[in-house]
Structures are given as C-alpha cells and as structure tokens.
Design a protein around this motif. Structure first.
Motif, mmCIF file in Angstrom:
data_model
loop_
_atom_site.group_PDB
_atom_site.id
_atom_site.type_symbol
_atom_site.label_atom_id
_atom_site.label_comp_id
_atom_site.label_asym_id
_atom_site.label_seq_id
_atom_site.Cartn_x
_atom_site.Cartn_y
_atom_site.Cartn_z
ATOM 1 N N GLU A 45 -14.715 19.878 138.104
ATOM 2 C CA GLU A 45 -14.891 18.459 137.797
ATOM 3 C C GLU A 45 -14.431 17.580 138.960
ATOM 4 O O GLU A 45 -15.086 16.588 139.294
ATOM 5 C CB GLU A 45 -14.120 18.085 136.531
ATOM 6 C CG GLU A 45 -14.707 18.673 135.263
ATOM 7 C CD GLU A 45 -13.820 18.477 134.037
ATOM 8 O OE1 GLU A 45 -12.738 17.848 134.154
ATOM 9 O OE2 GLU A 45 -14.207 18.964 132.967
ATOM 10 N N TRP A 105 -2.630 19.195 135.721
ATOM 11 C CA TRP A 105 -3.417 20.130 134.921
ATOM 12 C C TRP A 105 -3.392 19.746 133.449
ATOM 13 O O TRP A 105 -2.339 19.471 132.887
ATOM 14 C CB TRP A 105 -2.894 21.553 135.084
ATOM 15 C CG TRP A 105 -2.916 22.023 136.501
ATOM 16 C CD1 TRP A 105 -1.838 22.294 137.283
ATOM 17 C CD2 TRP A 105 -4.063 22.268 137.319
ATOM 18 N NE1 TRP A 105 -2.238 22.686 138.531
ATOM 19 C CE2 TRP A 105 -3.597 22.685 138.580
ATOM 20 C CE3 TRP A 105 -5.426 22.174 137.110
ATOM 21 C CZ2 TRP A 105 -4.459 23.007 139.619
ATOM 22 C CZ3 TRP A 105 -6.280 22.505 138.152
ATOM 23 C CH2 TRP A 105 -5.796 22.913 139.390
ATOM 24 N N ARG A 106 -4.563 19.750 132.832
ATOM 25 C CA ARG A 106 -4.662 19.571 131.381
ATOM 26 C C ARG A 106 -4.510 20.943 130.741
ATOM 27 O O ARG A 106 -5.110 21.919 131.189
ATOM 28 C CB ARG A 106 -6.022 18.978 131.002
ATOM 29 C CG ARG A 106 -6.237 17.575 131.536
ATOM 30 C CD ARG A 106 -7.529 16.964 131.014
ATOM 31 N NE ARG A 106 -8.692 17.819 131.093
ATOM 32 C CZ ARG A 106 -9.581 17.827 132.099
ATOM 33 N NH1 ARG A 106 -9.412 17.014 133.125
ATOM 34 N NH2 ARG A 106 -10.622 18.628 132.080
ATOM 35 N N ASN A 146 -5.534 21.982 127.823
ATOM 36 C CA ASN A 146 -6.627 22.404 126.959
ATOM 37 C C ASN A 146 -7.903 22.792 127.704
ATOM 38 O O ASN A 146 -8.935 22.996 127.082
ATOM 39 C CB ASN A 146 -6.944 21.301 125.944
ATOM 40 C CG ASN A 146 -7.387 20.010 126.614
ATOM 41 O OD1 ASN A 146 -7.207 19.822 127.808
ATOM 42 N ND2 ASN A 146 -7.946 19.112 125.841
ATOM 43 N N SER A 147 -7.837 22.890 129.016
ATOM 44 C CA SER A 147 -9.014 23.200 129.822
ATOM 45 C C SER A 147 -8.621 24.121 130.970
ATOM 46 O O SER A 147 -7.611 23.888 131.634
ATOM 47 C CB SER A 147 -9.602 21.896 130.376
ATOM 48 O OG SER A 147 -10.764 22.131 131.111
ATOM 49 N N LYS A 183 -8.199 25.830 134.573
ATOM 50 C CA LYS A 183 -8.070 25.203 135.893
ATOM 51 C C LYS A 183 -9.399 25.176 136.635
ATOM 52 O O LYS A 183 -9.729 24.185 137.275
ATOM 53 C CB LYS A 183 -7.021 25.937 136.732
ATOM 54 C CG LYS A 183 -5.613 25.662 136.298
ATOM 55 C CD LYS A 183 -4.614 26.369 137.194
ATOM 56 C CE LYS A 183 -3.197 26.085 136.737
ATOM 57 N NZ LYS A 183 -2.208 26.777 137.572
ATOM 58 N N VAL A 210 -12.381 24.913 135.541
ATOM 59 C CA VAL A 210 -13.236 23.853 135.011
ATOM 60 C C VAL A 210 -12.762 22.508 135.554
ATOM 61 O O VAL A 210 -13.569 21.674 135.977
ATOM 62 C CB VAL A 210 -13.228 23.863 133.463
ATOM 63 C CG1 VAL A 210 -13.921 22.626 132.907
ATOM 64 C CG2 VAL A 210 -13.875 25.136 132.931
ATOM 65 N N GLN A 211 -11.460 22.286 135.554
ATOM 66 C CA GLN A 211 -10.901 21.029 136.030
ATOM 67 C C GLN A 211 -11.176 20.824 137.521
ATOM 68 O O GLN A 211 -11.506 19.716 137.957
ATOM 69 C CB GLN A 211 -9.395 20.988 135.757
ATOM 70 C CG GLN A 211 -9.073 20.966 134.264
ATOM 71 C CD GLN A 211 -7.593 21.006 134.007
ATOM 72 O OE1 GLN A 211 -6.872 20.100 134.425
ATOM 73 N NE2 GLN A 211 -7.129 22.038 133.332
#
Length: 82
Positions: free
Chosen positions: A16, A4-5, A7-8, A10, A12-13
């Motif tokens: 993607e 997980w990033r 700055n975004s 979950k 949205v990730q």
C-alpha cells in the motif's frame, strides 16, 4: 518508519505504501521500484516479505519485472502478470 497495523500483514501494508508512492509520482511509470534488499533495509523486514510485496504489486498489475534489471512501475493499461 511505518507504524504497523496489527490487523493487516506487513507485506500488504508495504505494498500500500509503494502504491501510494506511485500515485503521488515518487515512482513514475517505468521507473525502478526498490529492490528486495532496499525494502529489507527501509522497512526492517525479511527477504521473503520483501519478495511477497513485489509479487503482490506484479499480480495487481502495478509493476512488472525485467529479468536481471529489477521491478518497475507499470502503466495503468498494462495487463497484470498471471
């Protein structure tokens, strides 16, 4: 499992990730995408997050829903739901 990033969100990730799977042919046009339940199991997320992922894909015109059957990959020329 996904890294997980911070700055975004979950959802949205994950959207993607699913779009990448569509692009690489894992999910061809008109094939079923994972259900909310399957997304919860695969990514360890809440039902609401899974629902948001599928909604995002539909809003972007990447997917469409058939009531009672699930969410499917849209053809590139299919208009977005709105």
């Amino acid at each position: 499992m996904i890294e997980w990033r911070q700055n975004s969100p979950k959802w949205v990730q994950i959207a993607e990730v699913l779009k990448q799977r569509i692009a690489d042919g894992t999910y061809p046009v008109d094939s079923a995408l994972p259900s909310q339940h399957q997304l919860v199991a695969e990514f360890g997320i809440a039902n609401g997050t899974a629902r948001k992922v599928l909604t995002r894909l539909k809003e972007q015109g990447v997917a469409y829903t058939v009531p009672g059957l699930g969410t499917f990959v849209a053809a590139a020329d299919r208009p977005a739901e709105g």
